[in-house]
Design a protein around this motif. Sequence first.
Motif, PDB file in Angstrom:
ATOM      1  N   ALA A  35       0.831  -1.204   0.000  1.00  0.00           N
ATOM      2  CA  ALA A  35       0.000   0.000   0.000  1.00  0.00           C
ATOM      3  C   ALA A  35       0.856   1.241   0.000  1.00  0.00           C
ATOM      4  O   ALA A  35       1.895   1.300   0.637  1.00  0.00           O
ATOM      5  CB  ALA A  35      -0.916  -0.014   1.231  1.00  0.00           C
ATOM      6  N   CYS A  36       0.353   2.274  -0.712  1.00  0.00           N
ATOM      7  CA  CYS A  36       1.008   3.589  -0.754  1.00  0.00           C
ATOM      8  C   CYS A  36       2.420   3.488  -1.294  1.00  0.00           C
ATOM      9  O   CYS A  36       3.321   4.142  -0.794  1.00  0.00           O
ATOM     10  CB  CYS A  36       1.001   4.259   0.627  1.00  0.00           C
ATOM     11  SG  CYS A  36      -0.646   4.555   1.256  1.00  0.00           S
ATOM     12  N   ARG A  37       2.627   2.617  -2.294  1.00  0.00           N
ATOM     13  CA  ARG A  37       3.930   2.537  -2.951  1.00  0.00           C
ATOM     14  C   ARG A  37       3.766   2.849  -4.417  1.00  0.00           C
ATOM     15  O   ARG A  37       2.801   2.424  -5.047  1.00  0.00           O
ATOM     16  CB  ARG A  37       4.525   1.122  -2.822  1.00  0.00           C
ATOM     17  CG  ARG A  37       5.077   0.816  -1.446  1.00  0.00           C
ATOM     18  CD  ARG A  37       6.346   1.612  -1.172  1.00  0.00           C
ATOM     19  NE  ARG A  37       7.292   1.488  -2.270  1.00  0.00           N
ATOM     20  CZ  ARG A  37       8.086   0.432  -2.426  1.00  0.00           C
ATOM     21  NH1 ARG A  37       8.049  -0.555  -1.570  1.00  0.00           N
ATOM     22  NH2 ARG A  37       8.928   0.383  -3.432  1.00  0.00           N
ATOM     23  N   LYS A  98       8.682   6.660   6.427  1.00  0.00           N
ATOM     24  CA  LYS A  98       8.354   5.610   7.391  1.00  0.00           C
ATOM     25  C   LYS A  98       7.714   4.415   6.692  1.00  0.00           C
ATOM     26  O   LYS A  98       7.945   3.255   7.075  1.00  0.00           O
ATOM     27  CB  LYS A  98       7.421   6.153   8.471  1.00  0.00           C
ATOM     28  CG  LYS A  98       7.131   5.134   9.576  1.00  0.00           C
ATOM     29  CD  LYS A  98       6.257   5.713  10.676  1.00  0.00           C
ATOM     30  CE  LYS A  98       5.988   4.665  11.761  1.00  0.00           C
ATOM     31  NZ  LYS A  98       5.118   5.192  12.842  1.00  0.00           N
ATOM     32  N   LYS A  99       6.938   4.669   5.647  1.00  0.00           N
ATOM     33  CA  LYS A  99       6.352   3.567   4.894  1.00  0.00           C
ATOM     34  C   LYS A  99       7.446   2.706   4.262  1.00  0.00           C
ATOM     35  O   LYS A  99       7.346   1.478   4.227  1.00  0.00           O
ATOM     36  CB  LYS A  99       5.442   4.116   3.800  1.00  0.00           C
ATOM     37  CG  LYS A  99       4.207   4.844   4.309  1.00  0.00           C
ATOM     38  CD  LYS A  99       3.429   5.430   3.143  1.00  0.00           C
ATOM     39  CE  LYS A  99       2.241   6.261   3.630  1.00  0.00           C
ATOM     40  NZ  LYS A  99       1.510   6.887   2.494  1.00  0.00           N
ATOM     41  N   ILE A 100       8.491   3.366   3.782  1.00  0.00           N
ATOM     42  CA  ILE A 100       9.590   2.616   3.161  1.00  0.00           C
ATOM     43  C   ILE A 100      10.324   1.795   4.213  1.00  0.00           C
ATOM     44  O   ILE A 100      10.691   0.638   3.973  1.00  0.00           O
ATOM     45  CB  ILE A 100      10.550   3.578   2.440  1.00  0.00           C
ATOM     46  CG1 ILE A 100       9.801   4.315   1.329  1.00  0.00           C
ATOM     47  CG2 ILE A 100      11.748   2.827   1.874  1.00  0.00           C
ATOM     48  CD1 ILE A 100      10.591   5.424   0.684  1.00  0.00           C
ATOM     49  N   VAL A 101      10.526   2.381   5.400  1.00  0.00           N
ATOM     50  CA  VAL A 101      11.176   1.633   6.484  1.00  0.00           C
ATOM     51  C   VAL A 101      10.314   0.442   6.890  1.00  0.00           C
ATOM     52  O   VAL A 101      10.818  -0.655   7.158  1.00  0.00           O
ATOM     53  CB  VAL A 101      11.449   2.557   7.680  1.00  0.00           C
ATOM     54  CG1 VAL A 101      12.012   1.754   8.859  1.00  0.00           C
ATOM     55  CG2 VAL A 101      12.422   3.653   7.291  1.00  0.00           C
ATOM     56  N   ARG A 102       9.012   0.641   6.915  1.00  0.00           N
ATOM     57  CA  ARG A 102       8.124  -0.469   7.265  1.00  0.00           C
ATOM     58  C   ARG A 102       8.224  -1.587   6.219  1.00  0.00           C
ATOM     59  O   ARG A 102       8.254  -2.770   6.560  1.00  0.00           O
ATOM     60  CB  ARG A 102       6.683   0.031   7.370  1.00  0.00           C
ATOM     61  CG  ARG A 102       5.700  -1.028   7.913  1.00  0.00           C
ATOM     62  CD  ARG A 102       4.297  -0.471   8.006  1.00  0.00           C
ATOM     63  NE  ARG A 102       4.227   0.702   8.866  1.00  0.00           N
ATOM     64  CZ  ARG A 102       4.193   0.635  10.207  1.00  0.00           C
ATOM     65  NH1 ARG A 102       4.240  -0.533  10.817  1.00  0.00           N
ATOM     66  NH2 ARG A 102       4.118   1.750  10.916  1.00  0.00           N
ATOM     67  N   GLU A 103       8.268  -1.198   4.953  1.00  0.00           N
ATOM     68  CA  GLU A 103       8.416  -2.223   3.908  1.00  0.00           C
ATOM     69  C   GLU A 103       9.762  -2.933   4.015  1.00  0.00           C
ATOM     70  O   GLU A 103       9.859  -4.149   3.815  1.00  0.00           O
ATOM     71  CB  GLU A 103       8.271  -1.593   2.529  1.00  0.00           C
ATOM     72  CG  GLU A 103       8.345  -2.639   1.418  1.00  0.00           C
ATOM     73  CD  GLU A 103       8.401  -2.027   0.041  1.00  0.00           C
ATOM     74  OE1 GLU A 103       8.706  -2.769  -0.911  1.00  0.00           O
ATOM     75  OE2 GLU A 103       8.153  -0.821  -0.086  1.00  0.00           O
ATOM     76  N   LEU A 104      10.799  -2.164   4.333  1.00  0.00           N
ATOM     77  CA  LEU A 104      12.108  -2.773   4.532  1.00  0.00           C
ATOM     78  C   LEU A 104      12.055  -3.807   5.644  1.00  0.00           C
ATOM     79  O   LEU A 104      12.622  -4.907   5.528  1.00  0.00           O
ATOM     80  CB  LEU A 104      13.150  -1.687   4.849  1.00  0.00           C
ATOM     81  CG  LEU A 104      14.572  -2.158   5.145  1.00  0.00           C
ATOM     82  CD1 LEU A 104      15.156  -2.910   3.957  1.00  0.00           C
ATOM     83  CD2 LEU A 104      15.466  -0.971   5.511  1.00  0.00           C
ATOM     84  N   LEU A 105      11.359  -3.490   6.709  1.00  0.00           N
ATOM     85  CA  LEU A 105      11.230  -4.430   7.826  1.00  0.00           C
ATOM     86  C   LEU A 105      10.435  -5.668   7.407  1.00  0.00           C
ATOM     87  O   LEU A 105      10.814  -6.805   7.739  1.00  0.00           O
ATOM     88  CB  LEU A 105      10.552  -3.736   9.011  1.00  0.00           C
ATOM     89  CG  LEU A 105      10.272  -4.623  10.234  1.00  0.00           C
ATOM     90  CD1 LEU A 105      11.576  -5.157  10.818  1.00  0.00           C
ATOM     91  CD2 LEU A 105       9.488  -3.854  11.287  1.00  0.00           C
ATOM     92  N   GLU A 252      15.274   4.898  -2.471  1.00  0.00           N
ATOM     93  CA  GLU A 252      13.956   5.519  -2.419  1.00  0.00           C
ATOM     94  C   GLU A 252      13.748   6.258  -1.095  1.00  0.00           C
ATOM     95  O   GLU A 252      13.160   7.346  -1.057  1.00  0.00           O
ATOM     96  CB  GLU A 252      12.870   4.454  -2.598  1.00  0.00           C
ATOM     97  CG  GLU A 252      11.469   5.028  -2.657  1.00  0.00           C
ATOM     98  CD  GLU A 252      10.423   3.952  -2.827  1.00  0.00           C
ATOM     99  OE1 GLU A 252       9.228   4.297  -2.799  1.00  0.00           O
ATOM    100  OE2 GLU A 252      10.799   2.772  -2.970  1.00  0.00           O
ATOM    101  N   TYR A 253      14.260   5.692  -0.013  1.00  0.00           N
ATOM    102  CA  TYR A 253      14.145   6.324   1.299  1.00  0.00           C
ATOM    103  C   TYR A 253      14.837   7.694   1.301  1.00  0.00           C
ATOM    104  O   TYR A 253      14.299   8.685   1.815  1.00  0.00           O
ATOM    105  CB  TYR A 253      14.762   5.396   2.351  1.00  0.00           C
ATOM    106  CG  TYR A 253      14.882   5.998   3.730  1.00  0.00           C
ATOM    107  CD1 TYR A 253      13.775   6.133   4.563  1.00  0.00           C
ATOM    108  CD2 TYR A 253      16.122   6.429   4.207  1.00  0.00           C
ATOM    109  CE1 TYR A 253      13.891   6.678   5.833  1.00  0.00           C
ATOM    110  CE2 TYR A 253      16.253   6.973   5.469  1.00  0.00           C
ATOM    111  CZ  TYR A 253      15.132   7.096   6.286  1.00  0.00           C
ATOM    112  OH  TYR A 253      15.248   7.645   7.543  1.00  0.00           O
TER     113      TYR A 253
END
Length: 649
Positions: A35-37, A98-105, A252-253
């Motif tokens: 989501a939101c990517r 933060k969305k990118i960090v969440r996806e990374l996790l 991207e981050y």
Amino acid sequence: MAPTLPSIDQLLGDFLTTGAVSRVHGLEAGQQQPACRSPTPTGSWETPTVEEALESGSRTVSRRYLSSLKNKLSSGAWRKSYQPGTCPSSGTQEPEEKKIVRELLETEQAYVARLHLLDQVFFQELLKEARGSKAFPEDVVRLIFSNISSIYQFHSQFFLPELQRRLDDWTTTPRIGDVIQKLAPFLKMYSEYVKNFERAIELLATWTDKSPAFQEVITRIQSSEASASLTLQHHMLEPVQRIPRYELLLKEYVQKLPGQAPDLADAQKALDMIFSAAQHSNTAITEMERLQELWEVYQRLGLEDDIVDPSNTLLREGPVLKISFRRSGPMERYLFLFNNMLLYCVPRVIQVGAHFQVRTRIDVAGMKVRELTDAEFPHSFLVSGKQRTLELRARSQEEMISWLQACQAAIDQIEKRNETFKAAVQSPEGDPQEQELQSVELGLRAPQWVRDKMVTMCMRCQEPFNALTRRRHHCRACGYVVCARCSDYRAELKYDANRPNRVCLDCYTFLTGNVLPEEKEDKRRGILEKGAVAGSEQSLICSFLQLLGDKWGKSGSRGWCAIPRDDPLVLYIYAAPQDMRAHTSIPLLGYQVTAGPQADARVFQLQQSGQLYTFKAESEELKGRWVKAMERAASGWSPGESGDKDLSD
């Protein structure tokens, strides 16, 4: 309350569920986006299908895939700027970074589950079977999985927990750049895994066929829900692709961070460090491909102990024609040029096992190469080394130039690394002095042999050759064609490991310093004993002429004719350009030079007191120069006067 860190068992349980598997494969294969990517940018990293990654079922990994992997890493095409797209607004706005960090996790959690499957399931189960049944060696299992245990421990115990803690504390510490900076250097451990990858797949295929117990363990795990109907080879591809995915997300981050974000500098530095780790993987893939290609070449050569060296680099290979000193036609040969040696090979008729037989190894150190100007053999070049000198012919001018450039580049590289050979090893092209070795080099390098058909008599005693009593031999020191009597000597030659070799009288004297017996001293030179070699270098004019009429008898219809500068009033006629003695000499003083029959404008004659000699040149222009030279000699002209430069050929 912040969520607690999930255990490895929980991660594996998540990974086993259908939804998790679909989510992971959607992310990895580019089939779904979170989501939101924004959509994946053009050139981004894509996971190949099992059919693309594996050739012939599960036996070998596609070399095409590995080459594609290396090209993507080196070109950086998949690292292009990310183009943000539209994203539907949600009830609670969350910062893009933060969305990118969440996806990374999330992708890290799925990746750790995959590593757990490789290390704790496949690896440990195979080790357990090897120890229990002794059906296959433990070392084979360790070679297949390389350092996967270290990679798994690093990600499960350090990288994943750090990412989880930073996301949990994002409100107070909205940054990950400093964490990745600390952990990025450890990602270089992937080089060992990638370098071993192709060998691991080969071992896996070999022991799957060889050991039923080995195959049973792998089949059992692959058919389980944990493997998601994927082969072990497919799971083993995951670490090869992981580092480029880190760089893509981190890039991207960085782009999503505000201009004044406190994490911008650290994140940019972390991105550079991740790129360095990716380059390590790229280097490992390149090294792996080099070793694989080198091994294939060694197999074609029969795996001879004295040439197998993993530090070598293959620079060029290809077919050539070898110009024979005794046969009329060239012979098929094959060259392998490495960074330190040139292998001169003969193709095997029955290519079972080795495809080529190595005839000669020539060290690049001290080697010389140059183009040969030979009308009979175009596109020919000379390779002169300490072990042997070869006259070779390429299939085209471009191919010959390519071989010369490749050989010279190898020579130059050796010179840079070895102070012993600082002096330039290549003399000017076309230097006629190359045809005869310098006396200081006698015995130190293999000579260029004079071809048999270029001489009709011994180049030392000038006696004519025949098929029975006076046959041709080559001096191994100077390369001259000599008779048996003149080559009845042996001297140790350094280029041949100081083994005694057949040499001519002159070389024997030079190399050994022995005084010759009086009965073996050279006879006094006769009137016809003026060498054609000297005549061609120091002549007013020289070329082949056709000898017409019955006047010449057995001398033949073609002769090498020369008017020497040191004897400008005499025409010498040789059977071949390299002969040391002429079969005919004509004092030109008083002769009349006349044109021949009008039917052929290339014919001219010498006439005096009933003597008539008829010649035919290859062109009218050449005929004109001969007529002019003979008229001057007939009038008593000497070379000290002007006007002789236009006659030399």
